[in-house]
Scaffold this active site. Structure first.
Site, PDB file in Angstrom:
ATOM      1  N   LYS A  95      46.316  -1.673 -20.126  1.00 23.03           N
ATOM      2  CA  LYS A  95      46.048  -2.208 -18.788  1.00 23.03           C
ATOM      3  C   LYS A  95      47.045  -3.260 -18.302  1.00 23.03           C
ATOM      4  O   LYS A  95      47.046  -3.609 -17.120  1.00 23.03           O
ATOM      5  CB  LYS A  95      44.634  -2.818 -18.742  1.00 23.03           C
ATOM      6  CG  LYS A  95      43.523  -1.806 -18.868  1.00 23.03           C
ATOM      7  CD  LYS A  95      43.397  -0.984 -17.603  1.00 23.03           C
ATOM      8  CE  LYS A  95      42.537   0.238 -17.757  1.00 23.03           C
ATOM      9  NZ  LYS A  95      43.214   1.493 -17.476  1.00 23.03           N
ATOM     10  N   TYR A  98      39.833   4.116 -18.036  1.00 24.20           N
ATOM     11  CA  TYR A  98      41.174   4.408 -18.554  1.00 24.20           C
ATOM     12  C   TYR A  98      42.132   4.813 -17.427  1.00 24.20           C
ATOM     13  O   TYR A  98      43.285   4.375 -17.397  1.00 24.20           O
ATOM     14  CB  TYR A  98      41.108   5.497 -19.626  1.00 24.20           C
ATOM     15  CG  TYR A  98      42.357   5.579 -20.464  1.00 24.20           C
ATOM     16  CD1 TYR A  98      42.585   4.674 -21.499  1.00 24.20           C
ATOM     17  CD2 TYR A  98      43.334   6.542 -20.212  1.00 24.20           C
ATOM     18  CE1 TYR A  98      43.739   4.725 -22.258  1.00 24.20           C
ATOM     19  CE2 TYR A  98      44.489   6.607 -20.966  1.00 24.20           C
ATOM     20  CZ  TYR A  98      44.690   5.693 -21.996  1.00 24.20           C
ATOM     21  OH  TYR A  98      45.835   5.748 -22.742  1.00 24.20           O
ATOM     22  N   PRO A 155      46.478  -4.859 -25.752  1.00 23.25           N
ATOM     23  CA  PRO A 155      47.069  -3.610 -25.258  1.00 23.25           C
ATOM     24  C   PRO A 155      46.192  -2.362 -25.425  1.00 23.25           C
ATOM     25  O   PRO A 155      46.561  -1.283 -24.954  1.00 23.25           O
ATOM     26  CB  PRO A 155      48.346  -3.476 -26.100  1.00 23.25           C
ATOM     27  CG  PRO A 155      48.079  -4.253 -27.332  1.00 23.25           C
ATOM     28  CD  PRO A 155      47.173  -5.382 -26.931  1.00 23.25           C
ATOM     29  N   TYR A 181      44.029   7.359 -30.331  1.00 20.57           N
ATOM     30  CA  TYR A 181      43.548   6.021 -30.681  1.00 20.57           C
ATOM     31  C   TYR A 181      42.646   6.192 -31.896  1.00 20.57           C
ATOM     32  O   TYR A 181      41.610   6.844 -31.797  1.00 20.57           O
ATOM     33  CB  TYR A 181      42.741   5.412 -29.535  1.00 20.57           C
ATOM     34  CG  TYR A 181      43.536   5.037 -28.301  1.00 20.57           C
ATOM     35  CD1 TYR A 181      43.879   5.985 -27.342  1.00 20.57           C
ATOM     36  CD2 TYR A 181      43.924   3.712 -28.082  1.00 20.57           C
ATOM     37  CE1 TYR A 181      44.592   5.620 -26.202  1.00 20.57           C
ATOM     38  CE2 TYR A 181      44.633   3.348 -26.942  1.00 20.57           C
ATOM     39  CZ  TYR A 181      44.972   4.307 -26.007  1.00 20.57           C
ATOM     40  OH  TYR A 181      45.682   3.943 -24.878  1.00 20.57           O
ATOM     41  N   HIS A 216      49.461  13.084 -18.218  1.00 19.08           N
ATOM     42  CA  HIS A 216      48.529  13.399 -19.299  1.00 19.08           C
ATOM     43  C   HIS A 216      47.115  13.524 -18.742  1.00 19.08           C
ATOM     44  O   HIS A 216      46.648  12.652 -18.019  1.00 19.08           O
ATOM     45  CB  HIS A 216      48.558  12.300 -20.369  1.00 19.08           C
ATOM     46  CG  HIS A 216      49.633  12.506 -21.386  1.00 19.08           C
ATOM     47  ND1 HIS A 216      49.663  11.844 -22.600  1.00 19.08           N
ATOM     48  CD2 HIS A 216      50.711  13.325 -21.378  1.00 19.08           C
ATOM     49  CE1 HIS A 216      50.717  12.249 -23.283  1.00 19.08           C
ATOM     50  NE2 HIS A 216      51.379  13.129 -22.571  1.00 19.08           N
TER      51      HIS A 216
HETATM   52  C1  PHB Z   1      52.467   2.439 -25.667  1.00 16.24           C
HETATM   53  O1  PHB Z   1      52.857   3.605 -25.498  1.00 16.24           O
HETATM   54  O2  PHB Z   1      53.246   1.533 -25.952  1.00 16.24           O
HETATM   55  C2  PHB Z   1      51.015   2.160 -25.500  1.00 16.24           C
HETATM   56  C3  PHB Z   1      50.175   3.181 -25.083  1.00 16.24           C
HETATM   57  C4  PHB Z   1      48.827   2.944 -24.945  1.00 16.24           C
HETATM   58  C5  PHB Z   1      48.315   1.685 -25.226  1.00 16.24           C
HETATM   59  C6  PHB Z   1      49.153   0.667 -25.616  1.00 16.24           C
HETATM   60  C7  PHB Z   1      50.509   0.901 -25.771  1.00 16.24           C
HETATM   61  O3  PHB Z   1      46.976   1.477 -25.094  1.00 16.24           O
END
Ligand code: PHB
Ligand code: APR
Length: 394
Positions: A297, A385, A293, A201, A72
């Site tokens: 990280k 990130y 989460p 997000y 990505h």
């Molecule tokens: C996930 O795909 O489970 C996931 C992706 C990004 C995050 C947290 C969890 O920041």
């Protein structure tokens, strides 16, 4: 029984360390409390930093990730009913992330370990570590009804937040830093097409939401919920309706819903212990630190601890550099604290806190608007990130 490195825990930290050591010809044994099937049944995050991707390739387990993983180049931040795209490569000197589930990473590592016939004890009970400052540490446990004693030179505590390793360090040695957030994430896994090709997000007045994926046909969605919420009270219909309300209208309009395959609530926590070493015991990954989460990280930090420990052990056994063992904690913690900061910051920026008043809310909005509107702000988000550089061991 004797080995050089006893590894407690067969999560991603323990398995990756074991695999790297195996390839370097350094004897190791893994002791895991659960069965392999149980370990593979856990649904965890799915975003790999470039450094993690490179390390998995170095460990010889990158082939399926390179075939099936989804590189990505960016992700979206949604707020104020709009989407702001963070374009990673131009902001980071060409870096990107890889979408590949932690479960798949674990499966690849387990297969490689089985193929190498490296000793692994699953379903071990009463695991205990001894003689941590004696120069002659050992591990005891029961396996298939038999007591086992494993003598070793060093112990890698890769047994997660609830493991035995950290708890075996005498009281007063470790300094603990902790923040418990007043909310959790309700996550749903479903065989539905992703609502967006990249992650979204979303900050919304009803709370945070995240649209993620595992493959072109499997999605992972999360919504922020209060700590008092129970998963039984969330039918699939209620989850999808709430998720939809928190997404910008054009995204919500594309949402395809379906039956959940997995649904669970995870609390959010920041946690670090210092130091990450006591005598011959080294804490690795979740055993030493937890991040919320939001920045994706957790697994990546575990991988960077493993890289640091492996690079030190390679020099210990290849060049007799035992002095480097004392560097482990300080080297890891430099990167750990930066990832803790980013995870805390992303969490603070995007979630609704119970005590958020009108002023704090405007501050959050202004901060988001500033960061995505400024090249410096976007660069700061992007470089964190994709993952900050690994710290050199000397
Ligand atoms: C996930 O795909 O489970 C996931 C992706 C990004 C995050 C947290 C969890 O920041
Ligand atoms: N003895 C042996 N094994 C144990 C014990 C014990 N007393 N206690 C726990 N374990 C095992 C657990 O069953 C688990 O399989 O240790 C393993 C720890 O794995 P994780 O919790 O996955 O931790 P880690 O390998 O450091 O991985 C970090 O995984 O947990 C996520 O968010 C985290 O993504 C991050 C990554």
């Amino acid at each position: 029984m004797h080995t050089k490195i006893a590894i407690i825990g067969a999560g991603p930290s323990g398995l990756l360390l074991g695999q790297l050591l195996q390839r370097a010809g350094i004897d190791n044994v893994i002791i895991e409390r659960q069965s392999a099937e149980h370990v593979l049944g856990r649904i965890r995050a799915g975003v790999l930093e470039q450094g993690t991707v490179d390390l998995l390739r170095e460990a010889g387990v990158g082939a399926r990730m390179d075939r099936e993983g989804l590189p990505h180049d960016g992700f979206d931040l949604a707020f104020d009913g709009r989407l702001a795209h963070i374009d990673l490569p131009p902001l980071t000197g060409g870096k990107r992330v890889m979408i590949y589930g932690q479960t798949e990473v674990t499966r690849d590592l387990m297969q490689a370990r089985a193929a190498a016939a490296a000793p692994t004890f699953y379903s071990a009970s009463d695991v205990a570590v001894h003689g941590l400052k004696s120069g002659k540490p050992y591990v005891t446990f029961s396996h298939a009804g038999q007591p086992v004693r494993l003598d070793c030179e060093l112990i890698a505590g890769c047994d997660g937040y609830h493991g035995v390793s950290r708890r075996s360090i005498p009281e007063g040695v470790l300094k603990t830093f902790e923040r418990v957030y007043p909310f959790g994430w309700l996550g749903v896994l479903a065989d539905t097409p992703p609502v967006n090709p990249e992650l979204v997000y979303a900050s919304h007045e009803r709370g945070f939401a995240l649209c993620s994926l595992r493959s072109p046909t499997r999605t992972r969605y999360y919504i922020q919920v209060g700590n008092e919420e129970r998963v039984e009270d969330w039918s699939d219909e209620r989850f999808w309706a709430e998720l939809k309300r928190r997404l910008p209208a054009p995204v919500a309009a594309r949402l395809v819903t379906g039956p959940s395959i997995e649904k669970s609530i995870a609390p959010l926590r920041s946690f670090v212990v210092e130091p990450m070493q006591y005598g011959e015991l080294f804490l690795v990954g979740d055993a030493a630190h937890i991040v919320p989460p939001t920045g994706a990280k957790g697994l990546n930090l575990a991988a960077s601890d493993v890289s640091t420990l492996f690079n030190i052990l390679r020099k210990v056994y290849g060049e007799g550099r035992r002095d480097l063992l004392q560097r482990y904690s300080a080297v890891c913690l430099k990167r750990v604290w930066k990832a803790e900061r980013f995870s805390w910051w992303m969490t603070s920026l995007l979630h609704r806190f119970p005590d958020t008043d009108a002023f704090s809310q405007r501050m959050q909005q202004a901060e988001l608007d500033y960061f995505v509107g400024s090249p410096a702000g976007r660069q700061s988000i992007a470089e964190n990130y994709v993952g900050l550089p690994y710290e050199p061991i000397e």
